[in-house]
Design an enzyme around this catalytic site. Sequence first.
Site, PDB file in Angstrom:
ATOM      1  CD  GLN A  23      -2.974   0.694   2.017  1.00  0.00           C
ATOM      2  OE1 GLN A  23      -3.600  -0.051   2.277  1.00  0.00           O
ATOM      3  NE2 GLN A  23      -3.883   1.329   2.290  1.00  0.00           N
ATOM      4  NE  ARG A 128      -2.006  -7.869   5.354  1.00  0.00           N
ATOM      5  CZ  ARG A 128      -1.978  -6.433   4.898  1.00  0.00           C
ATOM      6  NH1 ARG A 128      -2.351  -5.174   4.004  1.00  0.00           N
ATOM      7  NH2 ARG A 128      -0.775  -6.294   5.484  1.00  0.00           N
TER       8      ARG A 128
END
Length: 332
Positions: A23, A128
């Site tokens: 990310q 998640r």
Amino acid sequence: MTSRNGSVSLGTPTGCLAMFPGQGSQRAGMAEYLIKAYPSARRLFARADEILGLPLSRICVSGSAEELGRTEITQPAIATTSLAVWHLLQSAGYRPAATTGHSLGEYPALVAAEVLTLESALELVRLRGRLMGEVAREVPGAMAAVVGLPADQVVAACGGAGDAGLVQIANYNEPLQTVISGHAHAVEQAGKAALEAGADRVVPLDVSAPFHCSLMNAVEEEFTAALAAQPFADPVLPVISSVTGTYVRSGEEARELLRRQLTGPVRWVEVLRTAARHPVGAYTEIGPGRVLSGLARRTLGEVRIRSTGDPRRLTAIYGALAPDQWQPALAS
């Protein structure tokens, strides 16, 4: 590292490490070129849309940065984009000596090694992201990169900020870049302590949750149950875990490491050093962005690194692998 068939494969001096980003590598329009140029990428995104029940193809082509920045969207978007690139290169003959992923990137790395199926990986990644988003809404958390200070001194700075709340090491990204995570005020205090200790700068990160610290304990039980419900096979390709910086020996170990990853730091320096010792001679960043390429260069020095995060670089790699295939693919 023992593969599913029992053979040992740690790479060769000309072997390549396939690195999948995490990310922070996302950007608006990051899969537009992929989806328009390559039929295999369109098919993979269409399958991801079905699995997730999300218009992921549209989001990765024309979605806004704000939409893409939602953690529950960001994580499957990056994983799917990375896997679309992986399948494209694999179809052209790309065969790495080993694979690894930075945090979220460990999921596509495990798909590449046939530990997880595409379906299992995307379902886990979406959950998640949702769970991490819930923590972000409940806890005033933050993350910051400390640059120019050895990791042990950053650890000491975190220890000195304990009265302000929880702050811990989240990422050992390179020898002089360490990311801290925790309660917002504690991260701010630890950053000030790091600057006083000689850090060049402290850079707040534009993230929605305090990743890789014990504040994620709140969602560990639900995620552990989801991991238990998915099948994990033994790897057919060596995988270096970002949790330990060492090779994953089995599917069951991979499952446990993904559980630990929620609250534990990313040991990227050790990942790169493990690859260099065994011996990998080249590095390919597979997916959006060039973050991992920079980390590898600053950690290992002058090594062979290629990235796939923009049309020019992807076309160059794919064209070199399959010179007779890439032009028809682009025209389709």
